[in-house]
Design an enzyme around this catalytic site. Structure first.
Site, PDB file in Angstrom:
ATOM      1  N   ASP A  69     -14.513 -11.867  10.774  1.00  0.00           N
ATOM      2  CA  ASP A  69     -13.427 -11.375  10.007  1.00  0.00           C
ATOM      3  C   ASP A  69     -13.637 -10.028   9.924  1.00  0.00           C
ATOM      4  OD1 ASP A  69     -11.143 -11.275   8.694  1.00  0.00           O
ATOM      5  OD2 ASP A  69     -11.728 -11.931   7.047  1.00  0.00           O
TER       6      ASP A  69
ATOM      7  N   GLU B  22      -4.743 -14.513   8.646  1.00  0.00           N
ATOM      8  CA  GLU B  22      -5.509 -15.817   8.066  1.00  0.00           C
ATOM      9  C   GLU B  22      -4.485 -16.798   8.449  1.00  0.00           C
ATOM     10  OE1 GLU B  22      -6.315 -12.699   6.473  1.00  0.00           O
ATOM     11  OE2 GLU B  22      -7.968 -13.175   7.626  1.00  0.00           O
TER      12      GLU B  22
ATOM     13  N   GLY C 134      -1.284 -10.999   8.167  1.00  0.00           N
ATOM     14  CA  GLY C 134      -1.026 -12.587   8.339  1.00  0.00           C
ATOM     15  C   GLY C 134      -2.358 -13.131   9.128  1.00  0.00           C
TER      16      GLY C 134
ATOM     17  N   ASN D 217     -13.933  -1.184   4.417  1.00  0.00           N
ATOM     18  CA  ASN D 217     -12.881  -2.127   4.853  1.00  0.00           C
ATOM     19  C   ASN D 217     -11.630  -1.432   5.032  1.00  0.00           C
ATOM     20  OD1 ASN D 217     -10.835  -4.087   4.919  1.00  0.00           O
ATOM     21  ND2 ASN D 217     -12.489  -5.583   3.662  1.00  0.00           N
ATOM     22  N   TRP D 218     -10.724  -1.467   4.304  1.00  0.00           N
ATOM     23  CA  TRP D 218      -9.379  -0.830   4.399  1.00  0.00           C
ATOM     24  C   TRP D 218      -9.391   0.620   3.734  1.00  0.00           C
ATOM     25  CZ3 TRP D 218      -6.246   0.016   0.418  1.00  0.00           C
ATOM     26  CH2 TRP D 218      -6.720  -0.790  -0.683  1.00  0.00           C
TER      27      TRP D 218
ATOM     28  N   THR E  22       2.115  -5.379   4.509  1.00  0.00           N
ATOM     29  CA  THR E  22       1.677  -4.947   3.127  1.00  0.00           C
ATOM     30  C   THR E  22       1.171  -3.466   3.409  1.00  0.00           C
ATOM     31  OG1 THR E  22      -0.521  -5.572   3.982  1.00  0.00           O
ATOM     32  CG2 THR E  22       0.714  -7.292   2.689  1.00  0.00           C
TER      33      THR E  22
ATOM     34  N   ARG F  48       0.664  -1.394   0.156  1.00  0.00           N
ATOM     35  CA  ARG F  48      -0.043   0.106  -0.051  1.00  0.00           C
ATOM     36  C   ARG F  48       0.732   1.212   0.014  1.00  0.00           C
ATOM     37  NH1 ARG F  48      -2.229  -3.899   3.155  1.00  0.00           N
ATOM     38  NH2 ARG F  48      -3.967  -4.826   1.878  1.00  0.00           N
TER      39      ARG F  48
END
Lengths: 258, 559
Positions: B310, B201, B199, B392-393, B183, B139
């Protein structure tokens, strides 16, 4: 809980790969996998594959597992090898028991329909029905001739699972993909355009109209945009016998031309 | 304080100053980006010095050359295509006429921000150990002095010479074979580079760390999953904390007056099976305020205790000094993936307000302390918002002029969660279930993490995007600009009350920030999944956005 076979050393992984490869079928016809294998594959898929490939198998660029689109054409053995060894593009190796490996390929070949419980009948009889009593060919194109106002079916055997095909035949309203919905567009100048939706975004909608013309229409020129959830296709649940429907499904599954 | 009037009054003088400065500094020369300059980034709007445009992360620029009246005269200045497939989520930096941008997997490009022509390219060779859930995303960068900083997919942090693109140091932050990755765009605070690890997940145990910008030496570390003896550990009622997740994959914010850094923490592991980790699972799904010098926790607020959906709380914390219901407030504004818009007191983490901005079914309201009253869906029942969340992000924006918070939202979108027992295997997925989007007929596609086809065959029957304006005083929407497809775009606002944003359809919009009216758009074609930025060179304001595989820059014609 994951089966112990998935928590294995590298040596075991190699063994599992070789063992499994020998047992996997070579056909790409979903009818050759059992319901149990497909259902087992569905469970393996959601645990192991879904995180990257997505629920519909199309999250990785250039690959659509559900529809059988791979970067290269692959036989079942190729799929088993890739699952077991990973790829240079970044897919990690996944160690599966032979039964799980068979199941996951069955699940892919069954177009992700883990609950499929349908009859696949005689394709030759189905073709006769398609072109005759069923009058399917009066709206759907197969090959290079026929109308295109309804979705062409050249590759429907790859795009839809058997259960979905049966549902579409029996009760089209319950199976029509949202993108295919019929539209009726009233323009500001009073013109009415009827057609089938092909694509849509915030500012425009693309359709094929009932004169088989591709049209892209700016929404700023549209007064009313009606999108119907009722299919223009008749329901065949009471028009055809169960055997006839199974034969039609059998024929549609043979349509795999791109 | 009435920030609206004060900033409005200063805007005119300020712009003149900025443009004069831009004229002086307009030719591409690399100047020292001091910590002081980053602290005062808002006062040099010709540059874009941090991921979010400044420590307050408002993505608001004082540039006002492009206005509601002339925005229709924007024209293409240049396009930089990249040769790499996949979502391009990076926000560029612009420093005195030079743009720095990352492209996947871990390349850095330095280019002339006036012409788009490239000075140098650096490529980090990512280890084959790297594993990321959701694409080879990066990003962006941070800058300090003449050094650029990039986190990598294989868990490293790299410092580059901004003039040559050569490596200054390259350190391992975490083990990629265990699923750790970096990221996010790092944040420079004082003489440190701050990062967190992704990470969530893969059963990681997340952390945040600060590194000496000159040497890469670690200064401090904060475990987002507290271990035995650390406060918050009691919220893990079994050994689940060992693989408890708590990833950090979006850039934090910083309040220099309070000397606090603010971080959004991601999901607990396993993602979808809370039964395996009873307890609130701190500090997952929380905002934590950490002392900038020591990393010591000052306060936290948890948005989604014992999350089973999540709902990563990785949104960029937006810091705003506002008059909240008549009281001068150092606020933190937060539209969360879980569907609520929060206003917190950022001095102490006190919950001031939470209001759903989309349909929310997993909770029915808040108790007096701001803890959600959870109403989990029955097995097989739909969850609102769906797995990808109400947002979201995607970087939001706050305009001190309008006093509004702007958010990219997903509306009418639900999914059905399934939880399954999962055993931790190092480096393997640790999801513990899945989520299926609610679709109108069996087998129909739903909205996905990214868009890979020019045909929208999922349609708005499974959800749509919206650019929305939220009023911190009431929590309610002031206006809505509806997209047909969902949107993952960031948002930029300017002192001329323009709002720039995009969406998956590849439209790049200029909206009226006061009303949401569409003033201009360009059909760029590729999905827009980064945040637009603005900068000025030689007195000319530019706006940059990434669409598909192209970084596209606009400016007014006939200037």
């Amino acid at each position: 809980m994951l089966p112990l076979t998935r928590i294995m050393s590298f040596a075991l992984l190699i063994c599992a790969t070789d063992c499994a490869l020998a047992q996997v079928f070579t056909s790409d016809h979903p009818g050759q996998y059992t319901q149990e294998e497909i259902a087992a594959g569905s469970r393996v898929y959601s645990a192991q594959c879904q995180i990257c490939h997505g629920r519909n198998g199309d999250q990785v660029s250039g690959i659509d597992l559900r529809r059988g689109l791979f970067r290269q054409t692959r036989a079942d053995e190729d799929l088993a090898r890739i699952i077991s060894t990973g790829t240079a593009a970044g897919m990690p190796p996944i160690a599966l028991s032979p039964a799980d490996l068979t199941g996951i390929i069955a699940f892919m070949r069954a177009a992700f329909d883990g609950t499929a419980s349908i009859q696949v009948g005689d394709a030759a009889r189905g073709k006769v029905l398609f072109e005759g009593k069923g009058e399917c060919s009066s709206c759907h194109r197969v090959g290079t001739t026929g109308p295109i106002t309804a979705p062409p079916l050249n590759d429907i055997g790859m795009a839809r699972a058997p259960a979905a095909l049966e549902r579409s035949i029996r009760e089209p309203d319950s199976a029509m993909m949202p993108i295919n919905r019929p539209v009726r567009i009233g323009m500001h100048d009073g013109t009415i355009i009827n057609g089938r939706r092909l694509n849509e975004d915030t500012a425009t909608v693309q359709i094929i109209d009932d004169s088989e013309r591709l049209r892209s229409i700016a929404k700023r020129n549209i007064r009313t945009l009606e999108v119907s959830t009722v299919s223009t296709m008749p329901a065949y649940a009471n028009r055809l016998t169960d055997t006839e429907i199974a034969d039609l499904v059998g024929y549609l599954l043979t349509l795999r031309t791109r | 304080m009435n920030s609206h009037k004060q900033i409005t009054a200063s805007t005119g003088c300020f712009s003149l100053f900025a443009l004069v400065l831009a004229c002086v500094l307009g030719t591409p020369v690399v100047a020292q980006v001091t910590a002081e300059r980053i602290l005062n980034a808002a006062s040099e709007p010709q540059n874009w010095l941090t991921y979010s445009g400044g420590y307050a992360s408002q993505r608001y620029s004082r540039l006002d050359q492009i206005t509601r009246a002339n925005v229709k005269d924007l024209e293409l200045a240049w396009i930089l295509p990249n040769q790499v497939f996949g979502a391009w989520q990076s926000t560029p930096l612009v420093v005195d006429g030079i743009m720095y941008v990352t492209q996947r997997p871990n390349d850095v490009l330095a280019l002339d921000a006036l012409t788009g022509r490239v000075f140098w390219q650096y490529s980090h060779q990512v280890s084959t150990d790297a594993r990321v859930c959701c694409g080879a995303n990066n990003r962006g960068l941070a800058i300090l002095g003449e050094s650029l900083f990039m986190g990598t997919l294989d868990g490293r942090l790299i410092a580059l010479d901004a003039r040559s693109g050569t490596s200054l140091w390259n350190i391992a932050v975490a083990d990629p074979a265990l699923g750790y990755s970096l990221t996010l765009a790092p944040l420079v605070v004082k003489d440190m580079v701050l990062v967190g690890v992704g990470g969530g997940e893969y059963g990681i145990r997340g952390f945040i760390a600060a590194f000496d910008a000159a040497t890469g030496e670690e200064r401090w570390r904060f475990n987002t999953i507290p271990g035995p003896g650390e406060p918050g550990h009691e919220t893990w009622e079994n050994e689940g904390w060992v693989n408890g997740g708590g990833s950090v994959w979006v850039t934090p914010s910083y309040d220099s007056g309070l000397n606090l850094t603010y971080w959004g923490i991601g999901n607990p592991g396993p993602d979808w099976n809370p039964d395996q980790r009873p307890g609130d699972n701190l500090y997952t799904e929380s905002v934590v305020a950490l002392d900038a010098d020591t990393g010591a926790l000052q306060w936290h607020y948890q948005f989604t205790p014992n999350d089973g959906y999540d709902y990563d709380s990785v949104q960029v914390p937006v810091l705003a000094d506002i008059s909240w219901r008549g009281t001068p407030t150092k606020a933190m504004l937060w539209a969360n993936r879980n569907g609520n818009f929060y206003v917190l007191d950022r001095t102490n983490g006190r919950f001031l307000q939470g209001t759903p901005f989309v349909k929310v079914s997993w909770m029915s309201g808040f108790d007096a302390n701001g803890r959600p009253i959870q109403t989990p869906p029955a097995p097989g029942e739909a969850l609102w918002p769906g797995n990808q969340g109400g947002t979201n992000w995607y970087s939001p924006s706050f305009s001190p002029r309008t006093g509004l918070m702007y958010v990219s939202a997903w509306e009418g979108y639900a999914s059905t969660p399934v939880k399954e027992e999962v055993t931790y295997v190092p480096g393997r997925n640790f999801g513990g279930g899945s989520n299926s989007p609610v679709v109108p007929v069996p087998g129909a596609p739903g909205p996905r993490i990214g868009r890979t086809t020019p045909i929208n065959n999922w349609t708005d029957a499974v959800g749509n995007g919206a650019t929305i304006a939220l009023d911190p005083d009431t929590g309610e929407r002031t206006w809505t600009f509806r997209h047909y497809d969902v949107t993952d775009s960031g948002i930029l606002t300017t002192a001329s009350d323009l709002l720039f944003t995009g969406g998956r359809e590849g439209y790049f919009y200029a909206l009226d920030a006061t009303t949401g009216e569409e003033l201009w758009k360009a059909s760029l074609g590729g999905q827009i999944v980064n945040g637009p930025i603005t900068y000025a060179i030689d007195g000319v304001q530019h706006v940059s956005i990434i669409s598909g595989n192209s970084l596209v820059t606009f400016r007014l014609r006939n200037l």
